[in-house]
Design an enzyme around this catalytic site. Structure first.
Site, mmCIF file in Angstrom:
data_model
loop_
_atom_site.group_PDB
_atom_site.id
_atom_site.type_symbol
_atom_site.label_atom_id
_atom_site.label_comp_id
_atom_site.label_asym_id
_atom_site.label_seq_id
_atom_site.Cartn_x
_atom_site.Cartn_y
_atom_site.Cartn_z
ATOM 1 N N THR A 67 0.837 -1.203 0.000
ATOM 2 C CA THR A 67 0.000 0.000 0.000
ATOM 3 C C THR A 67 0.869 1.249 0.000
ATOM 4 O O THR A 67 2.080 1.168 -0.218
ATOM 5 C CB THR A 67 -1.026 -0.054 1.169
ATOM 6 O OG1 THR A 67 -1.945 1.029 1.007
ATOM 7 C CG2 THR A 67 -0.352 0.053 2.526
ATOM 8 N N LYS A 71 3.365 1.240 -3.942
ATOM 9 C CA LYS A 71 2.741 0.437 -4.993
ATOM 10 C C LYS A 71 3.547 0.447 -6.305
ATOM 11 O O LYS A 71 3.491 -0.512 -7.067
ATOM 12 C CB LYS A 71 1.308 0.910 -5.243
ATOM 13 C CG LYS A 71 0.381 0.526 -4.099
ATOM 14 C CD LYS A 71 -1.038 0.972 -4.301
ATOM 15 C CE LYS A 71 -1.891 0.533 -3.116
ATOM 16 N NZ LYS A 71 -3.290 0.883 -3.244
ATOM 17 N N ASN A 92 -0.369 -4.140 -5.903
ATOM 18 C CA ASN A 92 -0.866 -4.163 -4.523
ATOM 19 C C ASN A 92 -0.864 -5.568 -3.929
ATOM 20 O O ASN A 92 -1.216 -5.752 -2.766
ATOM 21 C CB ASN A 92 -2.264 -3.539 -4.423
ATOM 22 C CG ASN A 92 -3.344 -4.483 -4.896
ATOM 23 O OD1 ASN A 92 -3.173 -5.175 -5.892
ATOM 24 N ND2 ASN A 92 -4.455 -4.535 -4.189
ATOM 25 N N ASP A 108 -6.449 -3.778 -7.119
ATOM 26 C CA ASP A 108 -7.152 -2.524 -6.786
ATOM 27 C C ASP A 108 -8.137 -2.137 -7.891
ATOM 28 O O ASP A 108 -9.266 -1.721 -7.600
ATOM 29 C CB ASP A 108 -6.153 -1.367 -6.655
ATOM 30 C CG ASP A 108 -5.483 -1.320 -5.295
ATOM 31 O OD1 ASP A 108 -6.058 -1.860 -4.333
ATOM 32 O OD2 ASP A 108 -4.390 -0.741 -5.203
ATOM 33 N N ALA A 133 -2.449 11.120 -8.159
ATOM 34 C CA ALA A 133 -1.550 10.572 -9.188
ATOM 35 C C ALA A 133 -0.591 9.575 -8.555
ATOM 36 O O ALA A 133 0.582 9.531 -8.886
ATOM 37 C CB ALA A 133 -0.780 11.688 -9.887
ATOM 38 N N GLY A 135 -0.176 5.367 -6.815
ATOM 39 C CA GLY A 135 -0.366 3.984 -7.250
ATOM 40 C C GLY A 135 -1.837 3.606 -7.348
ATOM 41 O O GLY A 135 -2.246 2.888 -8.272
ATOM 42 N N ASN A 158 -3.966 16.549 -9.966
ATOM 43 C CA ASN A 158 -3.110 16.198 -8.839
ATOM 44 C C ASN A 158 -2.351 17.436 -8.384
ATOM 45 O O ASN A 158 -2.032 18.309 -9.205
ATOM 46 C CB ASN A 158 -2.106 15.109 -9.243
ATOM 47 C CG ASN A 158 -1.342 14.564 -8.042
ATOM 48 O OD1 ASN A 158 -1.948 14.208 -7.029
ATOM 49 N ND2 ASN A 158 -0.024 14.501 -8.142
ATOM 50 N N ARG A 159 -2.096 17.491 -7.072
ATOM 51 C CA ARG A 159 -1.335 18.627 -6.514
ATOM 52 C C ARG A 159 -0.057 18.857 -7.313
ATOM 53 O O ARG A 159 0.275 19.978 -7.677
ATOM 54 C CB ARG A 159 -1.010 18.315 -5.036
ATOM 55 C CG ARG A 159 -0.128 19.299 -4.365
ATOM 56 C CD ARG A 159 0.106 18.906 -2.930
ATOM 57 N NE ARG A 159 0.820 17.616 -2.798
ATOM 58 C CZ ARG A 159 1.180 17.084 -1.648
ATOM 59 N NH1 ARG A 159 0.874 17.687 -0.520
ATOM 60 N NH2 ARG A 159 1.834 15.932 -1.605
ATOM 61 N N THR A 160 0.639 17.777 -7.627
ATOM 62 C CA THR A 160 1.841 17.859 -8.459
ATOM 63 C C THR A 160 1.432 17.480 -9.885
ATOM 64 O O THR A 160 1.348 16.302 -10.225
ATOM 65 C CB THR A 160 2.934 16.904 -7.941
ATOM 66 O OG1 THR A 160 3.002 17.022 -6.518
ATOM 67 C CG2 THR A 160 4.274 17.184 -8.563
ATOM 68 N N TYR A 229 -10.877 4.470 3.576
ATOM 69 C CA TYR A 229 -11.979 3.784 4.284
ATOM 70 C C TYR A 229 -11.868 3.924 5.794
ATOM 71 O O TYR A 229 -12.773 3.508 6.531
ATOM 72 C CB TYR A 229 -12.027 2.301 3.894
ATOM 73 C CG TYR A 229 -10.753 1.547 4.197
ATOM 74 C CD1 TYR A 229 -9.804 1.348 3.200
ATOM 75 C CD2 TYR A 229 -10.497 1.045 5.463
ATOM 76 C CE1 TYR A 229 -8.630 0.668 3.468
ATOM 77 C CE2 TYR A 229 -9.324 0.358 5.735
ATOM 78 C CZ TYR A 229 -8.392 0.180 4.733
ATOM 79 O OH TYR A 229 -7.231 -0.494 4.999
HETATM 80 P P1 ATR Z 1 0.069 5.397 -3.576
HETATM 81 O O1 ATR Z 1 1.096 5.096 -4.596
HETATM 82 O O2 ATR Z 1 -0.027 4.263 -2.610
HETATM 83 O O3 ATR Z 1 -1.264 5.774 -4.117
HETATM 84 P P2 ATR Z 1 1.404 7.904 -3.307
HETATM 85 O O4 ATR Z 1 2.182 7.596 -4.529
HETATM 86 O O5 ATR Z 1 2.143 8.421 -2.103
HETATM 87 O O6 ATR Z 1 0.622 6.651 -2.764
HETATM 88 O O7 ATR Z 1 0.238 8.912 -3.731
HETATM 89 C C1 ATR Z 1 -0.404 9.714 -2.828
HETATM 90 C C2 ATR Z 1 -1.307 10.699 -3.574
HETATM 91 O O8 ATR Z 1 -1.917 11.578 -2.608
HETATM 92 C C3 ATR Z 1 -0.574 11.608 -4.552
HETATM 93 O O9 ATR Z 1 -1.447 11.943 -5.612
HETATM 94 C C4 ATR Z 1 -0.289 12.848 -3.682
HETATM 95 O O10 ATR Z 1 -0.102 14.061 -4.390
HETATM 96 P P3 ATR Z 1 1.372 14.497 -4.889
HETATM 97 O O11 ATR Z 1 1.635 13.657 -6.111
HETATM 98 O O12 ATR Z 1 1.258 15.948 -5.201
HETATM 99 O O13 ATR Z 1 2.314 14.208 -3.773
HETATM 100 C C5 ATR Z 1 -1.578 12.935 -2.926
HETATM 101 N N1 ATR Z 1 -1.443 13.728 -1.708
HETATM 102 C C6 ATR Z 1 -0.873 13.345 -0.554
HETATM 103 N N2 ATR Z 1 -0.937 14.354 0.351
HETATM 104 C C7 ATR Z 1 -1.571 15.394 -0.274
HETATM 105 C C8 ATR Z 1 -1.981 16.700 0.139
HETATM 106 N N3 ATR Z 1 -1.741 17.151 1.374
HETATM 107 N N4 ATR Z 1 -2.635 17.478 -0.758
HETATM 108 C C9 ATR Z 1 -2.905 17.031 -1.990
HETATM 109 N N5 ATR Z 1 -2.562 15.793 -2.442
HETATM 110 C C10 ATR Z 1 -1.895 14.996 -1.581
#
Ligand code: ATR
Length: 288
Positions: A67, A71, A92, A108, A133, A135, A158-160, A229
């Site tokens: 997780t 991922k 996953n 997933d 954006a 996994g 996505n934020r980034t 969840y």
């Molecule tokens: P996983 O691969 O398991 O899904 P991850 O790669 O860490 O986990 O992805 C987390 C997601 O939550 C990303 O889209 C992340 O945005 P960034 O790519 O900008 O980092 C998003 N995320 C986590 N914290 C955030 C926050 N405070 N505000 C907005 N997006 C956030």
């Protein structure tokens, strides 16, 4: 536990919110199998040595879930990937065979779709907005793109932004992502026009996490799906509900991905009564 007890588990960080141990230990108990499911909260720097140990003949570990945030990061450690996982680029579930060969699966995507189906939701002709954006996003997006019931449009924010663009470009090498548009601003997601909003970010997992979406854009003619969840109602879901939207947390997706993961480890389908016990364990434990 004895020397014969097989070990399964989940790697990620943080893991205190995970309900996977409860679900899988319930299944082991129902089946009378000598196995245990543990959490392995790992730092990224610990991944190489963890996988080195996993490959050793004496390792008791025969299956893993993966997780946040690993991922995609586990891919270099695996020996083989299922065809869907190759397309998704995120894992996953890991199956470890007798020869300690590691095969990655992604349950997933199918888990998400199965839950949508259970809710009677069709994606045909729908306008879909996706947040994230990571996994989980990859799995959800790949599943939505591969469905024969084509949505009208899929927008992703996505934020980034660069990460979202990279994700869609990578997915596009393996599947048709023609319906997907990456937007630079949250405003351009057009949440006010969306039929389905899916949060695939980890925002909402932690207490005090904000709602990423302006609540004035949420409306009664939409389904808001949060893959989180635990807690059972994120700020996003609370606000969406207040606006009259249909809402769902990710518990159903967790259940279906878990059933599929278990079946990959066991190599056989789970009986309905065992699945019912797994689901019941989740429903009962949703205490937060
Ligand atoms: P996983 O691969 O398991 O899904 P991850 O790669 O860490 O986990 O992805 C987390 C997601 O939550 C990303 O889209 C992340 O945005 P960034 O790519 O900008 O980092 C998003 N995320 C986590 N914290 C955030 C926050 N405070 N505000 C907005 N997006 C956030």
């Amino acid at each position: 536990m004895t020397e014969h007890t097989s070990t399964y588990g989940i790697i990620g960080y943080p893991l205190q919110h995970s309900l996977s141990p409860l679900m899988h230990n319930t299944a082991f108990k129902a089946l009378g199998v000598d196995a245990v499911y543990k959490t392995f909260p790992l730092q990224e720097a610990e991944l190489p040595s963890f996988f080195t140990h996993l490959k050793e003949k004496k390792s008791p570990v025969f299956g893993l879930n993966v997780t946040v945030p690993y991922k995609e990061k586990v891919l270099p450690f695996l020996d083989a990937l299922s065809p869907f996982t190759i397309r998704v680029g995120a894992v996953n579930t890991i199956v470890i065979d007798e020869d300690r060969k590691l095969t990655g699966f992604n349950t997933d995507g199918p888990g998400f779709l199965t839950h949508l189906m259970e809710m009677g939701i069709s994606t045909a002709g729908k306008r879909i907005a996706v947040l994230g954006a990571g996994g989980t996003t990859r799995a959800v997006l790949a599943a939505l793109c591969l469905l024969p019931e084509k949505p009208a449009a899929i927008k992703i924010y996505n934020r980034t932004t660069a990460k979202a663009r990279e994700l869609v470009a990578r997915l596009g090498e393996k599947i048709d992502t023609g319906l997907v548009e990456v937007v630079d601003q949250m405003d351009d997601l057009n949440v006010e026009l969306a039929d389905l909003l899916v949060n695939t970010t980890s925002v909402g997992l932690k207490e005090g996490d904000p709602c990423l979406v302006d609540e004035n854009l949420l409306h009664a003619n939409m389904l808001v799906y949060d893959v989180v969840y635990n807690p059972k109602e994120t700020e996003l879901l609370r606000r969406a509900k207040a606006k009259g939207a249909r809402t769902s947390n990710g518990l159903g997706m967790l259940f279906y991905q878990g059933v599929l993961a278990f079946q990959h480890w066991a190599g056989v389908p789970l009986e309905a009564d065992v699945k019912a016990k797994m689901r019941q364990s989740l429903e009962q434990e949703r205490v937060i």
